[in-house]
Every structure is written in C-alpha cells, then in structure tokens.
Design an enzyme around this catalytic site. Structure first.
Site, PDB file in Angstrom:
ATOM      1  N   ASP A   1       5.378   2.329  10.044  1.00 49.69           N
ATOM      2  CA  ASP A   1       3.915   2.438  10.038  1.00 49.69           C
ATOM      3  C   ASP A   1       3.259   1.370  10.914  1.00 49.69           C
ATOM      4  O   ASP A   1       3.906   0.414  11.343  1.00 49.69           O
ATOM      5  CB  ASP A   1       3.371   2.350   8.595  1.00 49.69           C
TER       6      ASP A   1
ATOM      7  N   GLU B   1       0.380   6.535   0.265  1.00 46.76           N
ATOM      8  CA  GLU B   1      -0.268   5.954  -0.911  1.00 46.76           C
ATOM      9  C   GLU B   1      -0.275   6.960  -2.067  1.00 46.76           C
ATOM     10  O   GLU B   1      -0.238   8.179  -1.836  1.00 46.76           O
ATOM     11  CB  GLU B   1      -1.720   5.597  -0.560  1.00 46.76           C
TER      12      GLU B   1
ATOM     13  N   ASN C   1       1.712  -0.489  -5.786  1.00 42.34           N
ATOM     14  CA  ASN C   1       1.225   0.755  -6.392  1.00 42.34           C
ATOM     15  C   ASN C   1       2.207   1.918  -6.199  1.00 42.34           C
ATOM     16  O   ASN C   1       1.866   3.063  -6.442  1.00 42.34           O
ATOM     17  CB  ASN C   1      -0.160   1.125  -5.826  1.00 42.34           C
TER      18      ASN C   1
ATOM     19  N   HIS D   1       3.679   2.844  -3.264  1.00 41.77           N
ATOM     20  CA  HIS D   1       3.734   3.506  -1.949  1.00 41.77           C
ATOM     21  C   HIS D   1       5.039   3.188  -1.222  1.00 41.77           C
ATOM     22  O   HIS D   1       5.644   2.133  -1.442  1.00 41.77           O
ATOM     23  CB  HIS D   1       2.497   3.180  -1.080  1.00 41.77           C
TER      24      HIS D   1
HETATM   25  C1  F6R Z   1       5.398  -1.714   5.553  1.00 38.68           C
HETATM   26  C2  F6R Z   1       5.572  -0.665   4.554  1.00 38.68           C
HETATM   27  C3  F6R Z   1       5.098  -0.885   3.161  1.00 38.68           C
HETATM   28  C4  F6R Z   1       5.729  -2.121   2.515  1.00 38.68           C
HETATM   29  C5  F6R Z   1       5.195  -2.326   1.102  1.00 38.68           C
HETATM   30  C6  F6R Z   1       5.781  -3.547   0.432  1.00 38.68           C
HETATM   31  O1  F6R Z   1       5.949  -1.323   6.783  1.00 38.68           O
HETATM   32  O2  F6R Z   1       6.068   0.377   4.867  1.00 38.68           O
HETATM   33  O3  F6R Z   1       5.406   0.247   2.390  1.00 38.68           O
HETATM   34  O4  F6R Z   1       7.115  -1.973   2.486  1.00 38.68           O
HETATM   35  O5  F6R Z   1       3.822  -2.439   1.133  1.00 38.68           O
HETATM   36  O6  F6R Z   1       5.329  -4.696   1.099  1.00 38.68           O
HETATM   37  P1  F6R Z   1       5.875  -6.149   0.729  1.00 38.68           P
HETATM   38  O7  F6R Z   1       7.296  -6.161   1.135  1.00 38.68           O
HETATM   39  O8  F6R Z   1       5.032  -7.068   1.545  1.00 38.68           O
HETATM   40  O9  F6R Z   1       5.696  -6.306  -0.748  1.00 38.68           O
END
Ligand code: F6R
Length: 245
Positions: A68, A144, A137, A139
């Site tokens: 992303d 989301e 959450n 995702h």
């Molecule tokens: C980022 C992504 C998100 C993160 C998620 C967890 O490229 O795809 O899904 O993996 O938000 O983020 P952290 O590791 O910062 O808790």
C-alpha cells in the site's frame, strides 16, 4: 486452519522469519515477495539486511510488491511508504530497482494505477510469499473493517484509528496523515501462495484472538486468512496472550 507460530520475543520472530526467507530465496532465486510497512516488520528488515551483508541472501533476481501507499504522497516524499522501504530495506540489499513494485501515491489516474498494479502482479506470476502486519482494528494492507471488502487493488479511506496509528511517521501529527491510500485488495492478498502475518506486542493481543478464533467477517479483514490454504500467523508472547487454545 490457520497455523500459529509462537516466539518468545519480537526479535526472535524476526530472526526466524529472515532465515526462512533467505532459505526460500536460495531455493527459488526469482521468488516474488509481498511486503508491508509499519512498526512490526522493522526488526525483520533489520535481520534481512544483516543476512544480506553477511553474504547469506542474494536479492538480485527477487521481485517485490508493497501492499500500500498513501494517496497524495510522491514516491520521494519522506513520509511515503516507498521512502520507508528505501530506508529500512531497499537501500541496503541488492534488489534490482526494476523488480521493486510500488503503488504511486501521486498518481492522477487512480483507477489506471490500480489496474497497472494488478497486471504487474499477474505478469510476475503472482506473489509467492506475502508478509502482512495487522492493524489494531484488524485491517490487512489498508483493507479497513467494513460491511463489504474490495477484492482488487483500490483507493481506500483510512479509519481515524489507522490515521492515529500512523501519526508517529508524521511527527505525531494526526492531521498530517493522508485521509486516503491505495491498497492491494483482499483477493490480491489471498491469492498469494503463502501468507505470513506478523503481530507483536500486547496492543495486538485482542485483535489476534478475534482474527484466529472468531468468525470470518469483513469487520475484521485479517479473519479472512482463515480461508487461505497456507496462512501462518507468527506471534510474540505478548500478542498471543489472549488466545484460548
Ligand atoms: C502497512 C500495512 C498495514 C500495517 C498495519 C500494522 O503497509 O499494510 O496493514 O501492517 O497497520 O502496522 P504496525 O506494524 O505499524 O502496527
């Protein structure tokens, strides 16, 4: 069923996964890797770089696709996920620049850009190993929680909680975090041959429990990994604390 692997610490997990990736690349030098950004994979990237500098993994024929990117940020923007990857991995290993694939957050043609990305994944023969983090959450990528999920790469609006979680990459200013992003879709992710989701730290424990032991629901996109033939969840002790079995 989802396979769960437990590690005493986040560092032990990162070490084991870096070795696993290095072994797989040795067997299949043209492997296609799907990669996340965020706090969780930082120790993994550090370990991969260490192995590369020790001459134990060669990325010269590996292809990567990141999950992303923030919409509105150019690849060279210091807050872009592209720059995050440069800092933590790409600048330190011998990936061929033409085999690094990223969504362009500065695109003026969102639909065209998402289609281009899907075709590039297809041309590469699909993703062999998709690494994922888990949002607080639930995702994965930037898919989301919602009433319905989107199959393919698309534009998505970030939930307030996701923007708050990303504020640390924007000098702790939530207002500076873009409201929208481009993300691989659920099918893009679930078509990977193998998926490894990483979750570390106590803040993820509740979500991890629901993802593995709860129902499959678009309210927790990570729960769709229960439907994948070859999905693994790698956890440190803190993130596994709420699991019942
Ligand atoms: C980022 C992504 C998100 C993160 C998620 C967890 O490229 O795809 O899904 O993996 O938000 O983020 P952290 O590791 O910062 O808790």
């Amino acid at each position: 069923m989802i396979r769960v692997r437990l590690f005493p610490t986040a560092d032990a997990l990162a070490h084991a996964l870096a070795l696993d990736i290095a072994r797989r690349i040795a067997r299949d030098p043209t492997m296609v890797l799907g990669l996340p950004t965020g706090r969780t994979p930082i120790p993994l990237y550090r370990e991969i770089v260490r192995l590369h500098l020790a001459g134990r993994v060669d990325f010269s024929r590996v292809t990567t696709f990141n999950l992303d990117e923030f919409l509105g940020l150019a690849p060279g923007d210091p807050h872009s996920y592209r720059m995050f990857m440069q800092r933590h991995l790409f600048d330190h290993v011998n990936l061929a620049p033409r085999r690094i694939h990223f969504l362009d957050g500065a695109t003026r043609d969102v639909v065209g850009e998402c289609g281009r990305y899907e075709r590039a994944v297809e041309r590469a023969g699909g993703i062999d190993l998709q690494i994922l983090g888990l949002g607080l959450n639930g995702h994965i990528g930037f898919n989301e929680p919602a009433r319905a999920l989107v199959a393919r790469t698309h534009r998505t609006s970030l939930k307030p909680a996701t923007r708050r979680a990303n504020a640390r990459f924007f000098g702790n200013r939530v207002g500076a975090v873009p409201r929208d992003a481009l993300s691989m879709g659920m099918a893009t992710i679930l078509h990977a041959k193998r998926v490894v989701l990483l979750a570390t730290g106590a803040t993820k424990a509740r979500c991890v429990q629901r993802m593995i032991e709860g129902p499959v629901t678009p309210r927790l996109p990570g729960s769709f990994l229960q439907l994948h033939r070859c999905a693994e969840i790698w956890l440190d002790r803190a993130a596994a604390a709420d699991l019942q079995s």
